[in-house]
Design an enzyme around this catalytic site. Sequence first.
Site, PDB file in Angstrom:
ATOM      1  N   LYS A   1       2.038  -3.411   5.820  1.00  0.00           N
ATOM      2  CA  LYS A   1       2.017  -3.476   4.353  1.00  0.00           C
ATOM      3  C   LYS A   1       3.426  -3.387   3.779  1.00  0.00           C
ATOM      4  CE  LYS A   1      -2.173  -3.857   2.792  1.00  0.00           C
ATOM      5  NZ  LYS A   1      -2.524  -5.204   2.259  1.00  0.00           N
TER       6      LYS A   1
ATOM      7  N   SER B   1       0.834  -1.196   0.000  1.00  0.00           N
ATOM      8  CA  SER B   1       0.000   0.000   0.000  1.00  0.00           C
ATOM      9  C   SER B   1       0.868   1.246   0.000  1.00  0.00           C
ATOM     10  CB  SER B   1      -0.896   0.018   1.234  1.00  0.00           C
ATOM     11  OG  SER B   1      -1.540   1.271   1.335  1.00  0.00           O
TER      12      SER B   1
ATOM     13  N   TYR C   1      -0.963  -0.140   9.911  1.00  0.00           N
ATOM     14  CA  TYR C   1      -1.338  -0.671   8.584  1.00  0.00           C
ATOM     15  C   TYR C   1      -0.173  -0.513   7.609  1.00  0.00           C
ATOM     16  CZ  TYR C   1      -3.931  -0.767   4.113  1.00  0.00           C
ATOM     17  OH  TYR C   1      -4.373  -1.032   2.831  1.00  0.00           O
TER      18      TYR C   1
HETATM   19  N1  LIG Z   1      -8.804  -0.081  -1.719  1.00  0.00           N
HETATM   20  C1  LIG Z   1      -7.631   0.514  -1.814  1.00  0.00           C
HETATM   21  O1  LIG Z   1      -7.517   1.644  -2.333  1.00  0.00           O
HETATM   22  C2  LIG Z   1      -6.409  -0.165  -1.316  1.00  0.00           C
HETATM   23  C3  LIG Z   1      -5.196   0.543  -1.338  1.00  0.00           C
HETATM   24  C4  LIG Z   1      -4.027  -0.096  -0.924  1.00  0.00           C
HETATM   25  C5  LIG Z   1      -4.094  -1.419  -0.510  1.00  0.00           C
HETATM   26  N2  LIG Z   1      -5.296  -2.071  -0.471  1.00  0.00           N
HETATM   27  C6  LIG Z   1      -5.299  -3.466  -0.033  1.00  0.00           C
HETATM   28  O2  LIG Z   1      -5.986  -4.245  -0.997  1.00  0.00           O
HETATM   29  C7  LIG Z   1      -6.565  -5.386  -0.356  1.00  0.00           C
HETATM   30  C8  LIG Z   1      -8.047  -5.480  -0.706  1.00  0.00           C
HETATM   31  O3  LIG Z   1      -8.698  -4.333  -0.163  1.00  0.00           O
HETATM   32  P1  LIG Z   1     -10.164  -3.866  -0.586  1.00  0.00           P
HETATM   33  O4  LIG Z   1     -10.079  -2.413  -0.741  1.00  0.00           O
HETATM   34  O5  LIG Z   1     -10.666  -4.713  -1.689  1.00  0.00           O
HETATM   35  O6  LIG Z   1     -10.955  -4.175   0.772  1.00  0.00           O
HETATM   36  P2  LIG Z   1     -12.419  -4.748   1.024  1.00  0.00           P
HETATM   37  O7  LIG Z   1     -12.727  -4.424   2.425  1.00  0.00           O
HETATM   38  O8  LIG Z   1     -13.337  -4.288  -0.047  1.00  0.00           O
HETATM   39  O9  LIG Z   1     -12.220  -6.329   0.837  1.00  0.00           O
HETATM   40  C9  LIG Z   1     -11.360  -7.057   1.664  1.00  0.00           C
HETATM   41  C10 LIG Z   1     -11.862  -8.476   1.802  1.00  0.00           C
HETATM   42  O10 LIG Z   1     -10.915  -9.190   2.631  1.00  0.00           O
HETATM   43  C11 LIG Z   1     -11.654  -9.973   3.542  1.00  0.00           C
HETATM   44  N3  LIG Z   1     -10.853 -10.254   4.741  1.00  0.00           N
HETATM   45  C12 LIG Z   1     -10.533  -9.388   5.749  1.00  0.00           C
HETATM   46  N4  LIG Z   1      -9.804 -10.019   6.677  1.00  0.00           N
HETATM   47  C13 LIG Z   1      -9.668 -11.290   6.272  1.00  0.00           C
HETATM   48  C14 LIG Z   1      -9.032 -12.440   6.817  1.00  0.00           C
HETATM   49  N5  LIG Z   1      -8.392 -12.359   8.006  1.00  0.00           N
HETATM   50  N6  LIG Z   1      -9.071 -13.606   6.124  1.00  0.00           N
HETATM   51  C15 LIG Z   1      -9.707 -13.687   4.943  1.00  0.00           C
HETATM   52  N7  LIG Z   1     -10.352 -12.639   4.370  1.00  0.00           N
HETATM   53  C16 LIG Z   1     -10.334 -11.465   5.030  1.00  0.00           C
HETATM   54  C17 LIG Z   1     -12.889  -9.122   3.876  1.00  0.00           C
HETATM   55  O11 LIG Z   1     -13.935  -9.910   4.439  1.00  0.00           O
HETATM   56  C18 LIG Z   1     -13.226  -8.548   2.507  1.00  0.00           C
HETATM   57  O12 LIG Z   1     -14.107  -9.390   1.791  1.00  0.00           O
HETATM   58  C19 LIG Z   1      -6.287  -5.213   1.140  1.00  0.00           C
HETATM   59  O13 LIG Z   1      -5.135  -5.945   1.474  1.00  0.00           O
HETATM   60  C20 LIG Z   1      -6.021  -3.732   1.271  1.00  0.00           C
HETATM   61  O14 LIG Z   1      -5.259  -3.427   2.397  1.00  0.00           O
HETATM   62  C21 LIG Z   1      -6.441  -1.468  -0.868  1.00  0.00           C
END
Ligand SMILES: NC(=O)c1ccc[n+]([C@@H]2O[C@H](COP(=O)([O-])OP(=O)(O)OC[C@H]3O[C@@H](n4cnc5c(N)ncnc54)[C@H](O)[C@@H]3O)[C@@H](O)[C@H]2O)c1
Length: 321
Positions: A168, A151, A164
């Site tokens: 990451k 991230s 976080y």
């Molecule tokens: N959305 C962004 O802009 C962004 C930016 C940087 C990094 N990320 C990373 O991308 C990844 C996906 O994020 P997103 O935005 O799609 O989030 P989201 O909340 O839409 O989806 C995340 C999914 O992961 C599942 N989850 C959470 N903890 C879990 C666990 N312990 N075991 C199994 N499943 C689990 C949740 O139930 C959810 O369905 C994450 O790692 C997040 O940190 C997202």
Amino acid sequence: MTDDAQPIDFAGQSVIVTGGGAGIGRAYALAFAERGAKVVVNDLDGPGRARAEEVVDAIRAAGGEAITSLHSVATRAGGDAIVADALAAYGRIDALINNAGVLLDDAFEDLTDTDIDAMIAIHLKGAFHLAQPVFRVMKTAGYGRIVFTGSSSGMFGHAWHAAYGAAKTGLLGLSNVVALEGSPFGILSNVVMPNAMTALAGNIKQGFRDNADFMASVERVDFTTLLPALRPEYTAPLVVYLASRACRSSHSVYSQAGNRYARVIVGEAQGWLSSLDAPPSPEEIARHWAEVEDISTLHLPLTNYDELGISIAANRERLAQ
Ligand SMILES: NC(=O)c1ccc[n+]([C@@H]2O[C@H](COP(=O)([O-])OP(=O)(O)OC[C@H]3O[C@@H](n4cnc5c(N)ncnc54)[C@H](O)[C@@H]3O)[C@@H](O)[C@H]2O)c1
């Protein structure tokens, strides 16, 4: 090479997507299935069950193959169970997408051990829990693709994201070493840094708003320009490519920042050489600070030894003068 000349497909391959029930993971799962992969859609039992089942139903309705695997990545037993489910269903694991995650944000000084441990358990240890058993499978097969999810919150910085961001960015170290250890066995490892408006992004606390220095960087951004591309559907093609046979890159970090896809590097300046006869004083370091900081020449070491090699080359160059 055009898209038509070399289509990317996953025929006969199996892919694990952690956190595949929602957000970016959901888009990955659908995109992999569309390209012929058998997909293991992992999410949490309980809140994630219905979401993961919906993704699997959508894949099957479109003629694809997928199963749910409802275990938390945050435990060793959960990671082992996801890998066991994948092997029981498909007998192989060609790509692992470590994507599951939650964002827990608060002022740095207020983060509790519980907060910090949760971030480390889900993001950093969670990636170990999956990648270690998967690595063993890939090593035996002589082929594999692993994608970790970093991230910009840690790689570049985001106020209120200390735990976080640290978890990451720990994944960068993990991926670099997995890339080195995987290389002799055809295993590639990379980090992706997504940007998409998902539930996670929508839950960012706004407590950093009284930090004028940080807010200046927030206010410079015109989100409306990028909004059409701040979607999981813009992240998925990058990860599908990184997880494919076509990808040859490893040991790298790639960002999807809206509709812009770019490699992110950790570079090292040419730097300043002190004498080899005696260590420099702090004052000497201060006097040469501009040279220490000068990034007009950048090196991209890929191992500890590459880095030492820069120093050796600089000393040789000086001796030759
Ligand atoms: N959305 C962004 O802009 C962004 C930016 C940087 C990094 N990320 C990373 O991308 C990844 C996906 O994020 P997103 O935005 O799609 O989030 P989201 O909340 O839409 O989806 C995340 C999914 O992961 C599942 N989850 C959470 N903890 C879990 C666990 N312990 N075991 C199994 N499943 C689990 C949740 O139930 C959810 O369905 C994450 O790692 C997040 O940190 C997202």
